[in-house]
Design a protein around this motif. Structure first.
Motif, PDB file in Angstrom:
ATOM      1  N   GLY A 128     -45.452  25.309  17.646  1.00 21.11           N
ATOM      2  CA  GLY A 128     -44.640  25.733  18.771  1.00 21.11           C
ATOM      3  C   GLY A 128     -43.146  25.797  18.533  1.00 21.11           C
ATOM      4  O   GLY A 128     -42.391  26.118  19.449  1.00 21.11           O
ATOM      5  N   VAL A 129     -42.687  25.534  17.311  1.00 16.60           N
ATOM      6  CA  VAL A 129     -41.252  25.596  17.029  1.00 16.60           C
ATOM      7  C   VAL A 129     -40.769  27.045  17.221  1.00 16.60           C
ATOM      8  O   VAL A 129     -41.523  27.988  16.957  1.00 16.60           O
ATOM      9  CB  VAL A 129     -40.945  25.063  15.609  1.00 16.60           C
ATOM     10  N   PRO A 130     -39.548  27.242  17.691  1.00 19.24           N
ATOM     11  CA  PRO A 130     -39.043  28.612  17.879  1.00 19.24           C
ATOM     12  C   PRO A 130     -39.021  29.404  16.559  1.00 19.24           C
ATOM     13  O   PRO A 130     -38.685  28.852  15.500  1.00 19.24           O
ATOM     14  CB  PRO A 130     -37.616  28.399  18.393  1.00 19.24           C
ATOM     15  N   LYS A 186     -46.038  36.674   8.275  1.00 22.30           N
ATOM     16  CA  LYS A 186     -45.485  37.868   7.636  1.00 22.30           C
ATOM     17  C   LYS A 186     -44.446  38.549   8.511  1.00 22.30           C
ATOM     18  O   LYS A 186     -43.840  39.523   8.105  1.00 22.30           O
ATOM     19  CB  LYS A 186     -46.616  38.819   7.265  1.00 22.30           C
ATOM     20  N   ALA A 187     -44.230  38.021   9.700  1.00 24.47           N
ATOM     21  CA  ALA A 187     -43.178  38.477  10.613  1.00 24.47           C
ATOM     22  C   ALA A 187     -42.733  37.258  11.403  1.00 24.47           C
ATOM     23  O   ALA A 187     -43.513  36.324  11.606  1.00 24.47           O
ATOM     24  CB  ALA A 187     -43.709  39.555  11.553  1.00 24.47           C
ATOM     25  N   VAL A 188     -41.496  37.267  11.834  1.00 26.20           N
ATOM     26  CA  VAL A 188     -40.985  36.135  12.606  1.00 26.20           C
ATOM     27  C   VAL A 188     -41.657  36.137  13.985  1.00 26.20           C
ATOM     28  O   VAL A 188     -41.532  37.102  14.730  1.00 26.20           O
ATOM     29  CB  VAL A 188     -39.452  36.211  12.774  1.00 26.20           C
ATOM     30  N   PRO A 189     -42.359  35.068  14.311  1.00 22.18           N
ATOM     31  CA  PRO A 189     -42.997  34.999  15.633  1.00 22.18           C
ATOM     32  C   PRO A 189     -41.998  34.519  16.685  1.00 22.18           C
ATOM     33  O   PRO A 189     -40.930  34.012  16.354  1.00 22.18           O
ATOM     34  CB  PRO A 189     -44.089  33.945  15.421  1.00 22.18           C
ATOM     35  N   ASP A 190     -42.360  34.674  17.953  1.00 18.22           N
ATOM     36  CA  ASP A 190     -41.530  34.103  19.020  1.00 18.22           C
ATOM     37  C   ASP A 190     -41.509  32.584  18.869  1.00 18.22           C
ATOM     38  O   ASP A 190     -40.482  31.948  19.023  1.00 18.22           O
ATOM     39  CB  ASP A 190     -42.069  34.479  20.397  1.00 18.22           C
ATOM     40  N   CYS A 208     -42.491  28.137   8.629  1.00 18.32           N
ATOM     41  CA  CYS A 208     -42.138  27.199   9.690  1.00 18.32           C
ATOM     42  C   CYS A 208     -41.710  25.894   9.022  1.00 18.32           C
ATOM     43  O   CYS A 208     -42.494  25.306   8.268  1.00 18.32           O
ATOM     44  CB  CYS A 208     -43.321  26.940  10.620  1.00 18.32           C
ATOM     45  N   PRO A 209     -40.490  25.425   9.300  1.00 18.67           N
ATOM     46  CA  PRO A 209     -39.996  24.219   8.641  1.00 18.67           C
ATOM     47  C   PRO A 209     -40.567  22.929   9.211  1.00 18.67           C
ATOM     48  O   PRO A 209     -40.299  21.854   8.677  1.00 18.67           O
ATOM     49  CB  PRO A 209     -38.485  24.291   8.885  1.00 18.67           C
ATOM     50  N   VAL A 210     -41.378  23.034  10.239  1.00 19.45           N
ATOM     51  CA  VAL A 210     -41.960  21.838  10.849  1.00 19.45           C
ATOM     52  C   VAL A 210     -43.383  21.589  10.363  1.00 19.45           C
ATOM     53  O   VAL A 210     -43.715  20.485   9.932  1.00 19.45           O
ATOM     54  CB  VAL A 210     -41.916  21.934  12.395  1.00 19.45           C
ATOM     55  N   CYS A 211     -44.227  22.621  10.400  1.00 19.08           N
ATOM     56  CA  CYS A 211     -45.642  22.412  10.078  1.00 19.08           C
ATOM     57  C   CYS A 211     -46.108  23.098   8.798  1.00 19.08           C
ATOM     58  O   CYS A 211     -47.216  22.845   8.335  1.00 19.08           O
ATOM     59  CB  CYS A 211     -46.520  22.866  11.236  1.00 19.08           C
ATOM     60  N   GLY A 212     -45.294  23.990   8.227  1.00 17.20           N
ATOM     61  CA  GLY A 212     -45.689  24.667   7.005  1.00 17.20           C
ATOM     62  C   GLY A 212     -46.451  25.954   7.211  1.00 17.20           C
ATOM     63  O   GLY A 212     -46.947  26.551   6.252  1.00 17.20           O
ATOM     64  N   ASN A 213     -46.558  26.409   8.440  1.00 15.72           N
ATOM     65  CA  ASN A 213     -47.193  27.699   8.715  1.00 15.72           C
ATOM     66  C   ASN A 213     -46.374  28.812   8.060  1.00 15.72           C
ATOM     67  O   ASN A 213     -45.155  28.724   7.989  1.00 15.72           O
ATOM     68  CB  ASN A 213     -47.266  27.923  10.230  1.00 15.72           C
ATOM     69  N   ILE A 214     -47.053  29.838   7.581  1.00 15.76           N
ATOM     70  CA  ILE A 214     -46.382  30.992   6.983  1.00 15.76           C
ATOM     71  C   ILE A 214     -46.835  32.240   7.732  1.00 15.76           C
ATOM     72  O   ILE A 214     -48.032  32.446   7.947  1.00 15.76           O
ATOM     73  CB  ILE A 214     -46.711  31.131   5.481  1.00 15.76           C
TER      74      ILE A 214
END
Length: 164
Positions: A155-157, A145-149, A137-143
């Protein structure tokens, strides 16, 4: 490498060069946004140079170990960040009423917990040969293993996630 002034200096240089790297990336992005392309390119080149310096200092200090040892170190570091460091930072930001700091520390705390879990999984499966992809996630740094909704932290797309 045994504890020595030189080892301490290598680690101080690693920290300084690492910080300069990130700072120059931020400066490069700002210069690009301001339409100052030459300054942006210089900041990017300098950032890459600082990375070269930092990596060599870290290597010479003997801090790069086996992949298993490096994964264990990463788990410990991420655990420290989300269990100890960021909770303390959040308390200070909340006491001062700094909403932007609260937001960035909260995002980082939650993302570091995910990073710790992913490093632990990688450690437990270090000999796995099947390729895994990671999505940042380019906003918060979450990683993931699959693209989430959408990002479970900010909450970023999911369409904005970067594939690795």
């Amino acid at each position: 490498m045994a504890e020595s002034k030189t080892l301490n200096n290598l680690m101080a240089a690693f920290a300084g060069e690492s910080q300069a790297n990130r700072k120059y990336i931020a400066y490069s992005k700002k210069a690009a946004a301001d339409g100052k392309i030459n300054a942006a390119k210089l900041f990017q080149a300098a950032s890459d140079a600082e990375t070269l310096h930092a990596l060599k200092h870290f290597e010479v200090a003997g801090k790069i170990k086996s992949t298993t040892e490096n994964l264990k170190d990463a788990v410990a570091g991420e655990n420290h960040e989300y269990q100890e460091m960021y909770p303390e930072f959040l308390k200070d930001a909340e006491a001062e009423g700094n909403q932007e700091a609260i937001r960035t520390f909260t995002f980082a705390l939650k993302a570091e917990a995910v990073h710790a879990r992913l490093y632990q999984e990688a450690l437990e499966n270090v000999d796995q040969t099947e390729e895994i992809f990671y999505y940042l996630c380019p906003v918060c740094g979450n990683i993931e293993k699959a693209v989430p909704d959408k990002c479970s932290i900010c909450g970023v797309p999911g369409s904005m996630f970067i594939k690795y």
